[in-house]
Design an enzyme around this catalytic site. Structure first.
Site, PDB file in Angstrom:
ATOM      1  N   ILE B  98       0.848  -1.196   0.000  1.00 25.77           N
ATOM      2  CA  ILE B  98       0.000   0.000   0.000  1.00 25.77           C
ATOM      3  C   ILE B  98       0.879   1.239   0.000  1.00 25.77           C
ATOM      4  CG2 ILE B  98      -1.841   1.231   1.193  1.00 25.77           C
ATOM      5  CD1 ILE B  98      -2.352  -1.468   2.692  1.00 25.77           C
ATOM      6  N   CYS B  99       0.594   2.141  -0.902  1.00 27.12           N
ATOM      7  CA  CYS B  99       1.352   3.387  -0.972  1.00 27.12           C
ATOM      8  C   CYS B  99       0.592   4.449  -0.169  1.00 27.12           C
ATOM      9  CB  CYS B  99       1.500   3.804  -2.422  1.00 27.12           C
ATOM     10  SG  CYS B  99       2.657   5.136  -2.659  1.00 27.12           S
ATOM     11  N   LEU B 100       0.891   4.504   1.099  1.00 28.24           N
ATOM     12  CA  LEU B 100       0.179   5.438   1.972  1.00 28.24           C
ATOM     13  C   LEU B 100       1.185   6.020   2.959  1.00 28.24           C
ATOM     14  CD1 LEU B 100      -2.580   6.567   2.906  1.00 28.24           C
ATOM     15  CD2 LEU B 100      -2.786   4.574   4.391  1.00 28.24           C
TER      16      LEU B 100
END
Lengths: 429, 163
Positions: B98-100
């Site tokens: 997840i790119c968070l």
């Protein structure tokens, strides 16, 4: 000022001027720390308690309880000294951000034990947060309802398109598309004599409890449901070709059925094994249904214009919503006896619920869950907000036999409640 | 800790253990809406079921998040990935990463599992298109060790694997 004096008087035990081993602190300047604690610029390193006690504060980082904590300058959030030391990375070139509000150049101060005023302010803030959460929840419910509303509106507006699609799919779906049309017509015929329909739907749940104040509008809705259910059940007995041809040729054909078709096989099925009161009521309701049929067919002229009545569409939507809230409100406590009346009812209801969704999204299986969810939501919000001014809604139609209408209402809800589980399995065969 | 947790990971510190126990209790009392914690005896790895918010692209879909806590939690961020199948989202790679930002640079120890979950659901809900990140294939190919992509030196997650 007084605060400062108080601070100076506070004598910190030497052992609380060192970290208590909460973390493996590296690079902590012990001397500086001791000095800051003795000068009351940082909270003493009391060992944190796992359990809360009177007058203890929880550090929001380590979740332990302390007699007093530091406060960040930017947002006055609490932090214990040992967690604060973890935040301040000595070798980092970047200024430390406040872990709570992300303000740069994080710094804390120590004001000793929280004053009463501070605690009061905190309580007020907590109260506000809770209130905001409640508002948010309400808003969510409202949005949900509106979305549902819109969907139904779209699908009822596109009924003809939807029906054309449905022809190619299964019998069950075709039936459900029919039931999308019919309640619309039935209701619109009643709607033509009813005055403003802009009011939100009354709470069906609250209504059932007081027998003397039964809302006529509610009854109308329930009767419409009942009729469409009966009609739908009858359709199931028809052959596949019958159903699809009905679907294509529109609502006049469907209406003919009200007049021409005799009571279907399900009429005899009121001899439910669960018996007793429910049976009696169901029987009454069926009697009522026969009367209802004739009244509907006599209203046919009105229904032909239903597409032009904005009110009818609105009403239909409300009908849909009412039904949804019904099922969720009622199916919680009851078991599932295999009662034929109940079966047909639930089948009808299921189809009505799903007609719009099935035709709109074509992902029929998934929608079942969604609709149940929505049902819950809308039932909650309705019972919360809308049980006021029921009586003002009752002028338009005065039914001929009031008592039977009431009985009908009870029968429908009872049977629906019992039928929900079996109905679900039936419709996905 | 249970011996089943990955051998490569160090056991939780005392403070991490204590905090996670309290987070779990708080979760049981007041779980974030749309999430379900799958009960295991492993405090260091949580598996959480996420239900797509109604009215969004992911409504009626459920996914599973796997949250692994480092020894120094909460000073270090937990590693959060979607278990297969990961939702189609411009910031979620097909391997579940997840790119968070809050999972990497913007992590703060004041955050909790619950607040992470809410952020992830919010990320899902705000999506307007169901698609993988542009560099999905390259990223997944280059990402052998199964760790979440940590940003290094402030570069974006996507550029890290461009070299």
């Amino acid at each position: 000022m007084g605060n400062k004096l108080g601070r100076k008087r506070q004598v910190v035990d030497e052992k609380y001027t060192r970290p208590q081993g909460l973390y493996n602190h590296k690079d902590v300047d012990q001397k500086k720390l001791r000095k800051l604690i003795l000068e009351s610029k940082l909270a003493p390193c009391y060992p944190g308690d796992e359990e809360t006690a009177y007058d203890r504060e929880e550090c929001p980082i380590c979740f332990l309880y302390y007699p007093s904590l530091n406060r960040s300058r930017c947002c006055t959030k609490s932090i214990c000294t040992e967690c604060f030391l973890q935040m301040k990375v000595p070798n980092s070139t970047r200024p430390t951000q406040c872990p709570f509000c992300k303000t740069a150049n994080y710094a804390v101060e120590y004001r000793g034990v929280k004053s009463k005023e501070e605690k009061g302010l905190e309580q007020i803030e907590e109260q506000r947060v809770i209130e905001a959460k409640i508002r948010m929840r309400k808003q969510e419910l409202q949005d949900e309802e509106e979305r549902m509303h819109k969907r139904l509106e779209i699908s009822s507006a596109n009924v003809n398109v939807a029906v054309a699609d449905v022809e190619y799919s299964s019998n069950a779906v075709a039936e459900s598309s029919m039931s999308v049309i019919e309640p619309d017509e039935i209701v619109s015929s009643q709607d033509s004599c009813a005055t403003p329909m802009v009011r939100p739907p009354p709470s069906t749940r609250a209504n059932r409890d007081d027998e003397f104040d039964v809302d006529l509008e509610d009854i109308m809705v329930m009767e419409a449901i009942w009729l469409s259910i009966q009609e739908n059940g009858r359709q199931r007995n028809a052959s596949f070709t019958d159903v699809t041809s009905d679907a294509t040729s529109g609502h006049y054909v469907a209406e003919d059925r009200y007049v021409s078709s005799p009571m279907g096989p399900q009429t005899g099925s009121s001899s439910s094994p669960s018996g007793g009161l429910a049976c009696a009521i169901a029987a009454l309701a069926e009697r009522q249904q026969m009367a209802g049929e004739s009244s509907v067919s006599s209203n046919n002229e009105n229904s032909s214009s239903f597409n032009m009545l904005p009110g009818s569409r609105r009403f239909y939507n409300r009908l849909g919503r009412d039904m949804v809230s019904y099922s969720s409100a009622e199916n919680l406590n009851e078991g599932a006896p295999d009662d034929d009346v109940a079966m047909t009812q639930s089948h009808g209801e299921w189809s009505i619920d799903h007609g719009p969704h099935v035709t709109e999204t074509a992902t029929s299986y998934a929608t079942s869950v969604e609709v149940e969810d929505r049902g819950e939501l809308s039932s909650v919000s309705q019972s919360n907000d809308l049980d006021g001014n029921l009586q003002s809604a009752t002028d338009p139609i005065i039914p001929e036999s009031y008592e039977e209408q009431m009985m009908l209402a009870m029968a429908v809800s009872l049977a629906e409640a019992r039928a929900m589980p079996s109905g679900q399995s039936a419709s996905w065969q | 800790m249970t011996s089943s947790s990955a051998a490569s990971r160090k056991n939780l510190s005392k403070i991490a253990c204590n905090r996670l126990q309290k987070e779990l209790v708080e979760w049981q009392v007041n779980p974030p809406a749309g999430f379900k914690h799958k009960v295991t005896d492993n405090l260091q790895r949580w598996v959480i079921e996420v239900a797509g918010a109604p009215g969004t692209l992911y409504s009626n879909e459920t996914y599973q998040l796997q949250v692994d806590f480092p020894e120094n939690y909460p000073m270090e961020a937990p590693q959060v990935i979607f278990l297969h199948p990961a939702p189609l989202h411009p910031h979620i790679y097909s391997n579940g990463h997840i790119c968070l930002d809050i999972l990497y640079d913007s992590w703060s120890p004041a955050m909790t599992v619950s607040s992470i979950c809410i952020s992830i659901l919010s990320m899902l809900s705000s999506s307007t298109v169901k698609q993988r990140p542009e560099d999905n294939d390259r990223y997944v190919k280059n990402c052998r060790n199964g760790r979440s992509p940590r940003r290094q030196g402030g570069g974006s997650m996507m550029t890290k694997y461009d070299n």
